[in-house]
Design a protein around this motif. Structure first.
Motif: not given
Length: 190
Positions: A176-188
């Motif tokens: 339940g913690e909030l994140f954002r991906q700042i580098d790389g890309v996400a599968m999905g």
């Protein structure tokens, strides 16, 4: 999974949910893109949306069964424009050195003789190691400075849409913690 998400070179923990602000930003980008041309209409951001969510699958084929993070963005305000952008950008992908499926790879192996070299690379954590800024620059170069016809939207709008749909999308961890991906890309994601 915690170890993966605590990599501050790839992920940023967020103290507040930026989804509403991101939705407003994407709405402005959609309006700008749609006002610039009549060929492609980007869908308006509407309805309920929220942060994406992260889950994991086990890489059963790898020693130690490491986890593969997958970030679903179906609930995100960027999801629909990312799908449209994906479709628009596919024609700019060079196909000479890539395969679409394992079946295509098997067909290639059966058709080539032993005098040809074929390589398959297995890159650890491939998706999370894609350099986003450089990749966006490569995409823009191919779209606006190649022999193909450029897209009918401005380069700055396309850049901002790509950044919004890769680096600015928040997601919830399985705790339940909030994140954002700042580098790389996400599968999905698109």
């Amino acid at each position: 999974m915690d170890r993966i998400l605590l990599d501050t070179s790839k992920f940023q923990r967020l103290s507040k949910d930026p989804t509403e602000d991101l939705g407003k930003k994407v709405s402005r980008l959609v309006i700008r893109a749609n006002n610039q041309q009549d060929v492609v209409k980007f869908p308006k951001v509407k309805g309920d949306y929220g942060p994406g969510y992260c889950y994991r699958t086990v890489k059963t084929h790898k020693a130690g069964n490491p986890l593969r993070p997958i970030i679903s963005q179906m609930t995100s305000p960027t999801y629909r424009i990312a799908k449209v952008l994906n479709d628009l950008l596919v024609p700019y992908i060079p196909g000479a050195y890539s395969l679409k499926s394992a079946v295509e790879f098997i067909d290639l192996l059966q058709e080539k003789g032993p005098e040809d070299d074929i390589a398959s690379l297995d890159v650890e954590s491939f998706f999370t190691n894609v350099p986003v800024e450089e990749t966006i620059d490569i995409i823009l170069d191919r779209v606006y400075r190649s022999e193909k016809n450029p897209l009918p939207i401005s380069e700055d709008v396309l850049r901002d849409m790509r950044k919004a749909s890769t680096k600015e999308r928040p997601f919830l961890s399985n705790q339940g913690e909030l994140f954002r991906q700042i580098d790389g890309v996400a599968m999905g994601s698109h």
